[in-house]
Design a protein around this motif. Sequence first.
Motif, PDB file in Angstrom:
ATOM      1  N   GLU A  32      -3.751   7.717  64.866  1.00  0.00           N
ATOM      2  CA  GLU A  32      -5.065   8.361  64.760  1.00  0.00           C
ATOM      3  C   GLU A  32      -5.499   8.314  63.303  1.00  0.00           C
ATOM      4  OE1 GLU A  32      -4.757  12.305  66.306  1.00  0.00           O
ATOM      5  OE2 GLU A  32      -4.503  11.601  68.366  1.00  0.00           O
ATOM      6  N   PHE A  33      -6.786   8.106  63.108  1.00  0.00           N
ATOM      7  CA  PHE A  33      -7.370   7.987  61.767  1.00  0.00           C
ATOM      8  C   PHE A  33      -8.627   8.840  61.737  1.00  0.00           C
ATOM      9  CE2 PHE A  33     -10.310   6.088  58.793  1.00  0.00           C
ATOM     10  CZ  PHE A  33      -9.533   5.646  57.729  1.00  0.00           C
ATOM     11  N   GLU A  34      -8.761   9.691  60.714  1.00  0.00           N
ATOM     12  CA  GLU A  34      -9.941  10.549  60.592  1.00  0.00           C
ATOM     13  C   GLU A  34     -10.531  10.424  59.196  1.00  0.00           C
ATOM     14  OE1 GLU A  34      -9.746  14.655  62.082  1.00  0.00           O
ATOM     15  OE2 GLU A  34      -7.705  14.158  62.706  1.00  0.00           O
ATOM     16  N   SER A  35     -11.835  10.263  59.137  1.00  0.00           N
ATOM     17  CA  SER A  35     -12.537  10.197  57.857  1.00  0.00           C
ATOM     18  C   SER A  35     -14.011  10.508  58.069  1.00  0.00           C
ATOM     19  CB  SER A  35     -12.399   8.792  57.258  1.00  0.00           C
ATOM     20  OG  SER A  35     -13.261   8.628  56.142  1.00  0.00           O
ATOM     21  N   LEU A  37     -16.206   9.009  56.674  1.00  0.00           N
ATOM     22  CA  LEU A  37     -16.869   7.716  56.564  1.00  0.00           C
ATOM     23  C   LEU A  37     -16.957   6.997  57.911  1.00  0.00           C
ATOM     24  CD1 LEU A  37     -18.178   6.075  54.348  1.00  0.00           C
ATOM     25  CD2 LEU A  37     -15.979   4.995  53.906  1.00  0.00           C
ATOM     26  N   VAL A  38     -16.136   7.392  58.881  1.00  0.00           N
ATOM     27  CA  VAL A  38     -16.139   6.734  60.191  1.00  0.00           C
ATOM     28  C   VAL A  38     -17.528   6.784  60.841  1.00  0.00           C
ATOM     29  CG1 VAL A  38     -15.230   6.803  62.551  1.00  0.00           C
ATOM     30  CG2 VAL A  38     -13.663   6.923  60.605  1.00  0.00           C
ATOM     31  N   PRO A  39     -18.170   7.957  60.948  1.00  0.00           N
ATOM     32  CA  PRO A  39     -19.503   7.967  61.575  1.00  0.00           C
ATOM     33  C   PRO A  39     -20.517   7.099  60.824  1.00  0.00           C
ATOM     34  CG  PRO A  39     -18.633  10.199  61.427  1.00  0.00           C
ATOM     35  CD  PRO A  39     -17.716   9.312  60.626  1.00  0.00           C
ATOM     36  N   VAL A  40     -20.404   7.045  59.495  1.00  0.00           N
ATOM     37  CA  VAL A  40     -21.338   6.261  58.685  1.00  0.00           C
ATOM     38  C   VAL A  40     -21.130   4.772  58.920  1.00  0.00           C
ATOM     39  CG1 VAL A  40     -22.027   5.713  56.308  1.00  0.00           C
ATOM     40  CG2 VAL A  40     -21.455   8.072  56.927  1.00  0.00           C
ATOM     41  N   ILE A  41     -19.888   4.328  58.866  1.00  0.00           N
ATOM     42  CA  ILE A  41     -19.566   2.900  58.988  1.00  0.00           C
ATOM     43  C   ILE A  41     -19.685   2.406  60.428  1.00  0.00           C
ATOM     44  CG2 ILE A  41     -17.664   1.218  58.792  1.00  0.00           C
ATOM     45  CD1 ILE A  41     -18.409   1.880  56.062  1.00  0.00           C
ATOM     46  N   MET A  42     -19.225   3.246  61.385  1.00  0.00           N
ATOM     47  CA  MET A  42     -19.133   2.808  62.776  1.00  0.00           C
ATOM     48  C   MET A  42     -20.312   3.265  63.633  1.00  0.00           C
ATOM     49  SD  MET A  42     -16.437   1.059  62.432  1.00  0.00           S
ATOM     50  CE  MET A  42     -16.023   0.576  64.096  1.00  0.00           C
ATOM     51  N   ASN A  43     -21.255   3.981  63.030  1.00  0.00           N
ATOM     52  CA  ASN A  43     -22.448   4.448  63.739  1.00  0.00           C
ATOM     53  C   ASN A  43     -22.071   5.220  65.014  1.00  0.00           C
ATOM     54  OD1 ASN A  43     -25.190   4.815  64.055  1.00  0.00           O
ATOM     55  ND2 ASN A  43     -25.423   2.964  65.302  1.00  0.00           N
ATOM     56  N   ARG A  44     -21.269   6.266  64.817  1.00  0.00           N
ATOM     57  CA  ARG A  44     -20.837   7.105  65.932  1.00  0.00           C
ATOM     58  C   ARG A  44     -20.772   8.550  65.482  1.00  0.00           C
ATOM     59  NH1 ARG A  44     -14.853   4.922  67.208  1.00  0.00           N
ATOM     60  NH2 ARG A  44     -14.487   6.958  68.098  1.00  0.00           N
ATOM     61  N   LEU A  48     -13.158  10.412  64.233  1.00  0.00           N
ATOM     62  CA  LEU A  48     -11.796  10.153  64.689  1.00  0.00           C
ATOM     63  C   LEU A  48     -11.697   8.791  65.372  1.00  0.00           C
ATOM     64  CD1 LEU A  48      -8.868  11.110  65.339  1.00  0.00           C
ATOM     65  CD2 LEU A  48      -9.825  12.157  67.404  1.00  0.00           C
ATOM     66  N   LEU A  49     -10.710   8.024  64.951  1.00  0.00           N
ATOM     67  CA  LEU A  49     -10.400   6.738  65.592  1.00  0.00           C
ATOM     68  C   LEU A  49      -9.009   6.831  66.195  1.00  0.00           C
ATOM     69  CD1 LEU A  49     -11.545   4.378  62.704  1.00  0.00           C
ATOM     70  CD2 LEU A  49     -12.831   4.969  64.769  1.00  0.00           C
ATOM     71  N   ARG A  50      -8.827   6.150  67.329  1.00  0.00           N
ATOM     72  CA  ARG A  50      -7.517   6.147  67.995  1.00  0.00           C
ATOM     73  C   ARG A  50      -7.067   4.714  68.256  1.00  0.00           C
ATOM     74  NH1 ARG A  50      -9.735  10.890  70.478  1.00  0.00           N
ATOM     75  NH2 ARG A  50      -8.359  12.658  70.071  1.00  0.00           N
ATOM     76  N   GLY A  51      -5.857   4.421  67.820  1.00  0.00           N
ATOM     77  CA  GLY A  51      -5.263   3.116  68.079  1.00  0.00           C
ATOM     78  C   GLY A  51      -5.592   2.086  67.014  1.00  0.00           C
ATOM     79  N   ARG A  52      -4.717   1.127  66.908  1.00  0.00           N
ATOM     80  CA  ARG A  52      -4.869   0.076  65.892  1.00  0.00           C
ATOM     81  C   ARG A  52      -6.166  -0.709  66.022  1.00  0.00           C
ATOM     82  NH1 ARG A  52       0.855  -3.047  65.361  1.00  0.00           N
ATOM     83  NH2 ARG A  52       1.369  -2.203  63.314  1.00  0.00           N
ATOM     84  N   GLU A  53      -6.622  -0.957  67.237  1.00  0.00           N
ATOM     85  CA  GLU A  53      -7.837  -1.759  67.435  1.00  0.00           C
ATOM     86  C   GLU A  53      -9.049  -1.077  66.791  1.00  0.00           C
ATOM     87  OE1 GLU A  53     -10.514  -3.336  71.130  1.00  0.00           O
ATOM     88  OE2 GLU A  53      -8.327  -3.435  71.377  1.00  0.00           O
ATOM     89  N   ARG A 115      -0.629   9.503  61.887  1.00  0.00           N
ATOM     90  CA  ARG A 115      -1.942  10.146  61.704  1.00  0.00           C
ATOM     91  C   ARG A 115      -2.351   9.988  60.245  1.00  0.00           C
ATOM     92  NH1 ARG A 115       0.528  13.857  65.147  1.00  0.00           N
ATOM     93  NH2 ARG A 115      -0.504  13.941  67.162  1.00  0.00           N
ATOM     94  N   HIS A 116      -3.605   9.651  60.031  1.00  0.00           N
ATOM     95  CA  HIS A 116      -4.128   9.462  58.679  1.00  0.00           C
ATOM     96  C   HIS A 116      -5.448  10.203  58.591  1.00  0.00           C
ATOM     97  CE1 HIS A 116      -5.493   6.325  55.426  1.00  0.00           C
ATOM     98  NE2 HIS A 116      -5.488   7.562  54.974  1.00  0.00           N
ATOM     99  N   ARG A 117      -5.498  11.165  57.685  1.00  0.00           N
ATOM    100  CA  ARG A 117      -6.720  11.932  57.470  1.00  0.00           C
ATOM    101  C   ARG A 117      -7.158  11.751  56.023  1.00  0.00           C
ATOM    102  NH1 ARG A 117      -3.325  14.881  60.497  1.00  0.00           N
ATOM    103  NH2 ARG A 117      -2.722  16.383  58.921  1.00  0.00           N
TER     104      ARG A 117
END
Length: 137
Positions: A32-35, A37-44, A48-53, A115-117
């Motif tokens: 799991e990855f949390e930042s 920046l995720v909503p900004v970069i991924m437009n969501r 929170l991201l889950r899994g390597r993909e 987990r990476h925050r």
Amino acid sequence: MTAAEYVYEAWHHAAKNRDTAALVALYADDAEFESPLVPVIMNRESGLLRGREEILAFLEEGTRRRPNDLVRWYRDGRFLADETLLVWEYPRMTPNGEQVDILELMELEHGKIRRHRIYWGWFGTQMLLRSALAKQA
């Protein structure tokens, strides 16, 4: 070298050199990855991201969008770690001026990042807010 020391060095080296394959190899398959920046970069909505993909997609897009003059990758070499937790800072003040201020917190399991925050300081957060407000205008 402990797993935490290895991840501390390998993650920084790969991130600084835009090596997304080496970066994602440091993560567990179900990481799991949390930042913020995720909503900004991924437009969501979620940060929170889950899994390597999903993590790889974020890393590739984030790498594609650099350079940013305020991403200098300066660290002072200090980190806190035990068998399962790794923490370090990219401080706002560097020997060459300011940079995006970030705290990296990683939970490790079997030598991989489970987990990476990422926590942003006030300076970096202001950049994110300006970017979000510019998109609304």
